[in-house]
Design an enzyme around this catalytic site. Structure first.
Site, PDB file in Angstrom:
ATOM      1  N   TYR A  97      14.584   3.861   1.290  1.00  0.00           N
ATOM      2  CA  TYR A  97      13.535   3.456   0.346  1.00  0.00           C
ATOM      3  C   TYR A  97      14.225   3.196  -0.987  1.00  0.00           C
ATOM      4  O   TYR A  97      14.819   4.112  -1.578  1.00  0.00           O
ATOM      5  CB  TYR A  97      12.535   4.606   0.229  1.00  0.00           C
ATOM      6  CG  TYR A  97      11.216   4.299  -0.424  1.00  0.00           C
ATOM      7  CD1 TYR A  97      10.068   4.212   0.333  1.00  0.00           C
ATOM      8  CD2 TYR A  97      11.105   4.142  -1.802  1.00  0.00           C
ATOM      9  CE1 TYR A  97       8.823   3.979  -0.266  1.00  0.00           C
ATOM     10  CE2 TYR A  97       9.885   3.899  -2.402  1.00  0.00           C
ATOM     11  CZ  TYR A  97       8.743   3.820  -1.630  1.00  0.00           C
ATOM     12  OH  TYR A  97       7.526   3.589  -2.215  1.00  0.00           O
ATOM     13  N   ILE A 119     -12.352  -1.114  11.506  1.00  0.00           N
ATOM     14  CA  ILE A 119     -12.342   0.216  12.105  1.00  0.00           C
ATOM     15  C   ILE A 119     -13.419   1.035  11.394  1.00  0.00           C
ATOM     16  O   ILE A 119     -13.369   1.214  10.177  1.00  0.00           O
ATOM     17  CB  ILE A 119     -10.956   0.870  11.947  1.00  0.00           C
ATOM     18  CG1 ILE A 119      -9.890   0.029  12.665  1.00  0.00           C
ATOM     19  CG2 ILE A 119     -10.978   2.303  12.481  1.00  0.00           C
ATOM     20  CD1 ILE A 119      -8.469   0.399  12.282  1.00  0.00           C
ATOM     21  N   GLU A 135      -4.575  -4.809  10.344  1.00  0.00           N
ATOM     22  CA  GLU A 135      -4.874  -5.066   8.934  1.00  0.00           C
ATOM     23  C   GLU A 135      -6.202  -5.795   8.708  1.00  0.00           C
ATOM     24  O   GLU A 135      -6.316  -6.686   7.872  1.00  0.00           O
ATOM     25  CB  GLU A 135      -3.706  -5.817   8.277  1.00  0.00           C
ATOM     26  CG  GLU A 135      -2.396  -5.040   8.376  1.00  0.00           C
ATOM     27  CD  GLU A 135      -1.293  -5.544   7.470  1.00  0.00           C
ATOM     28  OE1 GLU A 135      -1.591  -6.258   6.484  1.00  0.00           O
ATOM     29  OE2 GLU A 135      -0.122  -5.220   7.745  1.00  0.00           O
TER      30      GLU A 135
END
Length: 542
Positions: free
Chosen positions: A461, A276, A270
């Site tokens: 979910y 990246i 994160e």
């Protein structure tokens, strides 16, 4: 974010002003022009009360960006954007507290400035300047985090580092089916570049339109597809990470057994260890053949048993999404109390009748009812119709923003748990959420869908909708009470704190409990190696 109140039965009116360029909303999800109109929100309020029994309030509009006041900044470097517009648009992600504060015009955590480097050299200069100036750097990809992953820590002077200039598909290898992609590339741009070559990355998170490859990898993004390569790190062969200590490049091999996999270290970090900048991604041929079917189950337990059997059969459907009866009702998929399993298969190589018929046979063995499957050759008629799900799936979060303007909470949380542990967790979630919604909001509506399946477990979910007691900052405290109850329930009943929404700030404390002190200490030490002065993303993850 799940899809509160949008389906084939309910389609928001979309007003597109073609004389104006598309522009992201400064506070809500997505494009400004796709926010449902006042009239459409009135219709949504009627639907909300008629279907869910939740009464919405009067529609109110957000504080316009021109009326937002920010404290001044003393940063004057020519390569920094210190305009209010840039700072406001880089303040928040799209968690519910982010939306609420943006709606109220509260952008107190705004960065002091925004940097947008276009090369590794420029990025390294940002790091050097920040370390010399005592300034922190908050990395910003697409700004779609739902866990507080892009907000600046108010304890430190902080700039936002926007990755959008580090973009593009840089190289394609059709023989090995791979591509070198810059981390600031957005989902649609990646697919547009690969399409002429007959290739696809095949990763479609709900944030696809507004999120970046680097953001996906840094947060271990989960895609739409239900089995096999469900997370983005499964597609990474190697990556380049530019950290304050210097550039790191992982091994350029299809597979290796040499030591710990550094791809897996940076995936999920994160932005705390470095940015990246690019990654070599494994691609697939674009699917030609598709098969789709919908199965009804009268009993939830039968549906779960069928889903487990399909998950453990080795059939590997591309889609195996199970909607409980309340989710099916909310999305106007079914009104008779049925639980609905949506099945789909895809292949670039061969038709899929055998796989689909076997999956439907399993479903019928568990008392499922199906009228049959639809088979599509994307080179023939019906191909465009088969993609309707994608636009509805990607447009779902607009409803969350619209409901907020009407005084209605709509939010989600998700997890993963073993098959044997699911019943206990699910029952606890239903009981505890029903109680907390009644205590805080007077009433609420809770649904469940299963989004991903594995031989050893599944990813539930949950979506909850409830009237907001107030429309000021105190509503955020109510949201926190509900969120804390959900997280506590997951943690004490065998579920992970998140299957694909990442950690950020919102899940940080709960994830630390899940990971344990030794793991967190090891990650802290690793961060100190890559980021010695701890300038990157303070307060996120660690």
């Amino acid at each position: 974010m799940s899809n509160p109140l949008i389906s084939s039965g309910y389609k928001p009116i979309v007003l597109v002003n073609m004389t104006q360029p598309k522009r992201r909303s400064h506070w809500a999800w997505g494009w400004e022009h796709k926010m449902p109109s006042i009239e459409e929100r009135h219709r949504l309020a009627e639907l909300l009360e008629g279907v869910l029994g939740i009464k919405a309030g009067e529609v109110e509009e957000a504080v316009p960006i021109q009326a937002v006041e920010l404290p001044g900044t003393e940063l004057k470097a020519t390569w920094l954007d210190t305009t209010n517009d840039a700072r406001i648009r880089h303040t928040y992600g799209r968690s519910w507290p982010d939306l609420m504060r943006g709606f109220l015009g509260d952008f107190g955590p705004a960065p002091l400035a925004v940097a947008t480097p276009s090369s590794t050299e420029e990025l390294e200069k940002v790091y050097d300047w920040a370390q010399d100036s005592g300034v922190k750097v908050q990395i910003y990809g697409g700004g779609t985090s739902v866990v507080g992953g892009v907000e600046c820590d108010p304890e430190y002077p902080t700039i936002s580092l926007d990755t959008s200039n580090l973009s593009g598909v840089l190289e394609i290898d059709k023989t090995s089916r791979g591509a070198l992609i810059a981390a600031g590339a957005f989902g649609p741009d990646i697919e547009d570049a690969l399409r002429p070559h007959g290739l696809t990355l095949r990763h479609f998170p709900q944030s696809f339109e507004f999120s970046t490859l680097g953001g996906w990898i840094a947060t271990r993004s989960g895609g739409h597809f239900a089995t096999q390569r469900t997370h983005i790190e499964d597609f990474v062969q190697w990556m380049e990470v530019v950290a304050p200590c210097g550039a790191v490049r992982t091994g350029e091999y299809p597979a290796s057994g040499a030591g710990p996999d550094m791809n897996r270290v940076f995936a999920g970090s994160e932005g705390t260890m470095g940015l990246i900048t690019k990654a070599w991604m494994r691609l697939q041929e674009r699917p030609r053949y598709k098969a789709q079917a919908s199965v009804k189950f009268a009993a939830w337990n039968d549906a779960i048993a069928a889903l487990r059997a399909i998950a453990q059969s080795g059939l590997n459907p591309a889609n195996a999404r199970l909607l409980d009866s309340r989710e099916a009702l909310m999305n106007q998929v079914s009104f008779d109390g049925s639980n609905i399993l949506v099945l789909g298969f895809e292949s670039a190589d061969r038709p899929l009748a055998a796989q689909m018929e076997r999956a439907l046979e399993i479903a019928r063995d568990h008392h499922g009812q199906c009228d049959g499957a639809v088979y599509i050759d994307t080179n023939g008629p019906g191909a465009k119709e088969s993609e309707r799900w994608k636009s509805a799936f990607l447009d779902g979060p607009y409803m969350q923003s619209a409901l907020l303007t009407m005084g209605v909470f709509a939010d989600t949380f998700e997890t993963a748990v073993t098959w044997s542990g699911f019943e206990r967790l699910h029952n606890a979630v239903i009981a505890n959420m029903k109680d907390v919604l009644k205590r805080t909001c007077g009433r609420g509506f809770l649904t469940c869908r299963i989004t991903h399946i594995y031989p050893d477990g599944l990813a539930p979910y949950y979506t909850w909708v409830a009237p907001m007691p107030t429309r000021d900052r105190s509503a955020i405290e109510v949201w926190k009470t509900i969120k804390d109850e959900a997280m506590k329930t997951l943690r004490t009943n065998g579920g992970t704190i998140t299957h694909h929404h990442a950690v950020g700030r919102i899940h940080r404390d709960a994830w630390h409990q899940e990971a344990g002190p030794h793991s967190i200490a090891a990650l802290d030490a690793m961060k100190s190696s890559f980021d010695p002065k701890h300038i990157l993303n303070p307060g996120v993850l660690l």
